[in-house]
Design a protein around this motif. Structure first.
Motif, short mmCIF file in Angstrom:
data_model
loop_
_atom_site.label_atom_id
_atom_site.label_comp_id
_atom_site.label_asym_id
_atom_site.label_seq_id
_atom_site.Cartn_x
_atom_site.Cartn_y
_atom_site.Cartn_z
N GLU A 107 17.30 55.22 39.89
CA GLU A 107 18.24 55.90 40.78
C GLU A 107 17.61 56.03 42.15
OE1 GLU A 107 19.77 59.69 39.65
OE2 GLU A 107 20.63 58.93 37.79
N TYR A 108 18.42 55.87 43.16
CA TYR A 108 17.99 56.06 44.54
C TYR A 108 18.92 57.09 45.15
CZ TYR A 108 15.47 51.83 43.51
OH TYR A 108 14.64 50.91 42.93
N HIS A 109 18.38 57.99 45.95
CA HIS A 109 19.17 59.05 46.54
C HIS A 109 19.05 59.03 48.05
CE1 HIS A 109 20.00 60.99 42.66
NE2 HIS A 109 18.80 60.51 42.35
N SER A 110 20.16 59.27 48.71
CA SER A 110 20.21 59.30 50.16
C SER A 110 21.31 60.26 50.58
CB SER A 110 20.49 57.89 50.70
OG SER A 110 20.57 57.89 52.10
N ALA A 111 21.21 60.75 51.79
CA ALA A 111 22.29 61.55 52.37
C ALA A 111 22.64 60.92 53.71
CB ALA A 111 21.85 63.00 52.56
N VAL A 112 23.90 60.59 53.87
CA VAL A 112 24.39 60.00 55.12
C VAL A 112 25.34 61.01 55.75
CG1 VAL A 112 25.70 58.09 56.13
CG2 VAL A 112 24.13 57.67 54.22
N THR A 113 25.01 61.44 56.98
CA THR A 113 25.80 62.46 57.67
C THR A 113 26.29 61.93 59.00
OG1 THR A 113 24.47 64.19 56.63
CG2 THR A 113 25.79 64.82 58.55
N TRP A 114 27.59 61.91 59.19
CA TRP A 114 28.18 61.48 60.45
C TRP A 114 27.81 62.48 61.54
CZ3 TRP A 114 33.39 63.30 62.34
CH2 TRP A 114 33.77 62.62 63.53
N THR A 115 27.30 61.97 62.65
CA THR A 115 26.88 62.82 63.79
C THR A 115 27.72 62.52 65.03
OG1 THR A 115 25.20 61.20 64.43
CG2 THR A 115 24.51 63.00 62.94
N GLY A 116 28.80 61.80 64.87
CA GLY A 116 29.57 61.31 66.02
C GLY A 116 30.77 62.12 66.44
N ASN A 117 30.90 63.36 65.96
CA ASN A 117 32.02 64.19 66.41
C ASN A 117 31.74 64.63 67.84
OD1 ASN A 117 33.97 66.11 66.95
ND2 ASN A 117 33.80 67.08 64.93
N LEU A 118 32.54 64.15 68.78
CA LEU A 118 32.37 64.46 70.20
C LEU A 118 33.16 65.70 70.61
CD1 LEU A 118 32.58 60.81 71.59
CD2 LEU A 118 30.54 62.14 70.96
N GLY A 119 33.68 66.42 69.64
CA GLY A 119 34.40 67.66 69.92
C GLY A 119 35.81 67.70 69.36
N THR A 120 36.42 66.54 69.19
CA THR A 120 37.80 66.50 68.67
C THR A 120 37.90 65.68 67.40
OG1 THR A 120 38.36 64.59 70.06
CG2 THR A 120 38.79 66.80 70.98
N GLY A 121 36.77 65.39 66.76
CA GLY A 121 36.77 64.61 65.53
C GLY A 121 37.37 63.24 65.74
N THR A 122 38.14 62.79 64.79
CA THR A 122 38.75 61.47 64.86
C THR A 122 40.19 61.56 65.39
OG1 THR A 122 39.43 61.60 62.55
CG2 THR A 122 37.32 60.53 63.01
N SER A 123 40.39 62.40 66.39
CA SER A 123 41.74 62.57 66.97
C SER A 123 42.27 61.29 67.61
CB SER A 123 41.73 63.71 67.99
OG SER A 123 40.82 63.40 69.04
N GLY A 124 41.40 60.40 68.01
CA GLY A 124 41.79 59.11 68.57
C GLY A 124 40.67 58.11 68.33
N TYR A 125 41.01 56.83 68.36
CA TYR A 125 40.03 55.80 68.04
C TYR A 125 38.81 55.85 68.95
CZ TYR A 125 38.07 51.26 66.90
OH TYR A 125 37.22 50.26 66.51
N ARG A 126 38.97 56.20 70.19
CA ARG A 126 37.86 56.24 71.14
C ARG A 126 37.30 57.66 71.34
NH1 ARG A 126 37.51 51.20 72.44
NH2 ARG A 126 39.28 49.91 72.99
#
Length: 155
Positions: free
Chosen positions: A5-24
Motif C-alpha cells: 500500500e502507498y499513501h499520499s494526500a493531494v490537496t488543491w491549493t488553487g482557490n483564488l477566492g471564488t473557488g471554481t466559479s469560472g474556468y479562469r
C-alpha cells in the motif's frame, strides 16, 4: 503475491477566492504530502496554464519511470559485479493532446549516462537494461513503451 500500500494526500491549493466559479477563476495547483516526507508543490503543465516552476503530473511520471529503472539497474549491477560509480538520466517523454484536450504519453526514452569502473564489460552492463522492464513497478504499470538508450564511460 505480496501486496503493498502507498499513501499520499493531494490537496488543491488553487482557490483564488471564488473557488471554481469560472474556468479562469482558479489555479491548477496542489500539494502532495506523504507522511514523513517534504511536501511537493505542484501545478498543471505550463501548456495548460500551469506554473512552470512547479512539478506537474507528467514530470512526476517521467521521473518515476527513470528512478525505478535506475534503482533496478543499480541492484542488478551490484549482483553481477559491475561497479557503477555514477548514474545520471535525462529521460524524455513524448505525448500528444487531442482536439478535446485529452492527452496521453506515447512513449518514454530513458537516456542514462553511467560511469563504471575501468575494465567493466560494457556488453554485460548494457544487457542489464533489457531485463528491467520485467521487474520495474512503474514501467510495468504504464501502457506506453519505455525504451533505454544508455551511454557508458569509464571512471
Amino acid at each position: 503475491m505480496k501486496q503493498h500500500e502507498y499513501h499520499s494526500a493531494v490537496t488543491w491549493t488553487g482557490n483564488l477566492g471564488t473557488g471554481t466559479s469560472g474556468y479562469r477563476d482558479f489555479a491548477r495547483s496542489w500539494d502532495i504530502a506523504v507522511p514523513g516526507k517534504p511536501v511537493v508543490h505542484c501545478s498543471n503543465d505550463p501548456l495548460l496554464g500551469g506554473d512552470p516552476a512547479k512539478m506537474n503530473p507528467e514530470d512526476l511520471l517521467l521521473s518515476s519511470l527513470s528512478a525505478c529503472h535506475m534503482l533496478w539497474y543499480l541492484h542488478y549491477a551490484s549482483e553481477e559485479g559491475i561497479v557503477v560509480k555514477a548514474y545520471h538520466d535525462t529521460p524524455v517523454g513524448m505525448g500528444e493532446v487531442g482536439r478535446k484536450g485529452a492527452g496521453r504519453f506515447l512513449k518514454a526514452i530513458l537516456k542514462p549516462a553511467i560511469t563504471v569502473a575501468p575494465g567493466t564489460d560494457l556488453a554485460a552492463a548494457t544487457a542489464i537494461h533489457h531485463r528491467i522492464d520485467e521487474v520495474c513497478f512503474i514501467a510495468r504499470s504504464v501502457n506506453f513503451p519505455v525504451t533505454c538508450e544508455p551511454q557508458f564511460r569509464f571512471e
